[in-house]
Motif scaffolding. Structure first.
Motif, PDB file in Angstrom:
ATOM      1  N   PRO A  46       8.801  32.594  29.048  1.00 46.09           N
ATOM      2  CA  PRO A  46       9.156  33.905  28.483  1.00 46.09           C
ATOM      3  C   PRO A  46       8.271  34.228  27.291  1.00 46.09           C
ATOM      4  CG  PRO A  46      10.746  32.252  27.810  1.00 46.09           C
ATOM      5  CD  PRO A  46       9.806  31.580  28.782  1.00 46.09           C
ATOM      6  N   GLU A  47       8.005  35.513  27.096  1.00 47.57           N
ATOM      7  CA  GLU A  47       7.210  35.945  25.935  1.00 47.57           C
ATOM      8  C   GLU A  47       8.020  35.897  24.647  1.00 47.57           C
ATOM      9  OE1 GLU A  47       3.918  36.667  25.843  1.00 47.57           O
ATOM     10  OE2 GLU A  47       3.828  36.077  27.948  1.00 47.57           O
ATOM     11  N   THR A  48       9.341  36.059  24.754  1.00 51.52           N
ATOM     12  CA  THR A  48      10.241  36.010  23.601  1.00 51.52           C
ATOM     13  C   THR A  48      11.372  35.038  23.932  1.00 51.52           C
ATOM     14  OG1 THR A  48      11.600  37.829  24.428  1.00 51.52           O
ATOM     15  CG2 THR A  48       9.718  38.421  23.015  1.00 51.52           C
ATOM     16  N   PRO A  49      12.108  34.559  22.931  1.00 50.10           N
ATOM     17  CA  PRO A  49      13.160  33.575  23.205  1.00 50.10           C
ATOM     18  C   PRO A  49      14.177  34.005  24.265  1.00 50.10           C
ATOM     19  CG  PRO A  49      12.756  33.699  20.861  1.00 50.10           C
ATOM     20  CD  PRO A  49      11.945  34.799  21.495  1.00 50.10           C
ATOM     21  N   TYR A  50      14.505  35.286  24.343  1.00 48.99           N
ATOM     22  CA  TYR A  50      15.498  35.734  25.318  1.00 48.99           C
ATOM     23  C   TYR A  50      14.883  36.626  26.388  1.00 48.99           C
ATOM     24  CZ  TYR A  50      18.529  33.898  21.734  1.00 48.99           C
ATOM     25  OH  TYR A  50      19.118  33.065  20.833  1.00 48.99           O
ATOM     26  N   GLY A  51      13.557  36.633  26.486  1.00 49.79           N
ATOM     27  CA  GLY A  51      12.867  37.471  27.445  1.00 49.79           C
ATOM     28  C   GLY A  51      12.894  36.902  28.851  1.00 49.79           C
ATOM     29  N   ARG A  55      11.952  29.375  33.372  1.00 50.22           N
ATOM     30  CA  ARG A  55      11.890  28.282  32.413  1.00 50.22           C
ATOM     31  C   ARG A  55      11.929  26.912  33.088  1.00 50.22           C
ATOM     32  NH1 ARG A  55      14.203  32.791  30.442  1.00 50.22           N
ATOM     33  NH2 ARG A  55      13.968  33.272  28.230  1.00 50.22           N
ATOM     34  N   GLU A 143      10.969  25.151  22.531  1.00 52.87           N
ATOM     35  CA  GLU A 143       9.830  25.554  23.352  1.00 52.87           C
ATOM     36  C   GLU A 143       9.946  25.007  24.773  1.00 52.87           C
ATOM     37  OE1 GLU A 143       4.958  25.449  23.461  1.00 52.87           O
ATOM     38  OE2 GLU A 143       6.006  24.137  22.054  1.00 52.87           O
ATOM     39  N   LYS A 160      -1.569  29.791  21.565  1.00 53.97           N
ATOM     40  CA  LYS A 160      -0.617  30.678  20.899  1.00 53.97           C
ATOM     41  C   LYS A 160      -1.081  30.850  19.454  1.00 53.97           C
ATOM     42  CE  LYS A 160       3.548  29.603  23.449  1.00 53.97           C
ATOM     43  NZ  LYS A 160       4.944  29.172  23.292  1.00 53.97           N
TER      44      LYS A 160
END
Length: 166
Positions: A46-51, A55, A143, A160
């Protein structure tokens, strides 16, 4: 910071959905299924933690097939989450792996050795194109990691940005 992402489909040596993985074992971990499974869906961080993203990786399995510990560790969870059986292990170096959907044969707090059976695959993993798939996830802290990198599969590396900027 460097994080491995899903295999690059442009390289014939990279893991691709429907293609058996190569036979050489070069990583720290072993495959959680034997014989070495086909990858039906790759890691997509994901690009963001909740995106959105994927996973972990989905591995082709047979219903009732034994799931094996990818490395030694401690069972931190074995039970149901949202109606699916899950086994989660903590490993040395801050690594955490998850295996689902499974019918667990282990219990929380149990010390596990490499390749020890954790349970059996149950059908019903969403998006699985075959009778059953094992979703295998890995992370270090918050991560998410590509589990294929743990078994030595080549993957694409993505740089990153550093947390502090100029």
């Amino acid at each position: 910071m460097v994080a491995s992402t899903r295999a690059d489909a442009s390289s014939p040596s990279d893991a691709q959905p429907g293609v058996p993985a190569p036979t050489a074992q070069t990583g720290r971990f072993t495959w959680p299924l034997t014989p070495r499974p086909k990858v039906t869906r790759n890691f997509d961080p994901p690009e963001t933690p909740y995106g959105p993203g994927h996973r972990g990786v989905d591995l082709e399995a047979a219903p009732g097939q034994q799931v094996l510990a990818a490395d030694m560790g401690v069972v931190v969870f074995a039970g149901q989450v949202a109606g699916r059986g899950v086994v989660a292990l903590d490993h040395d170096g801050g690594l955490h792996t998850t295996y689902l959907p499974v019918t667990p044969s282990v219990t929380a707090g149990e010390q596990i050795y490499r390749s020890q059976p954790l349970g059996t695959v149950t059908p019903g993993h969403p998006g699985c194109p075959v009778p059953a798939c094992l979703h295998w996830g890995a992370r270090r802290g918050a991560e998410y990691l590509d589990p294929l990198a743990l078994v030595g599969e080549p993957g694409r590396v993505r740089l990153k940005p550093w947390a502090e900027g100029p």
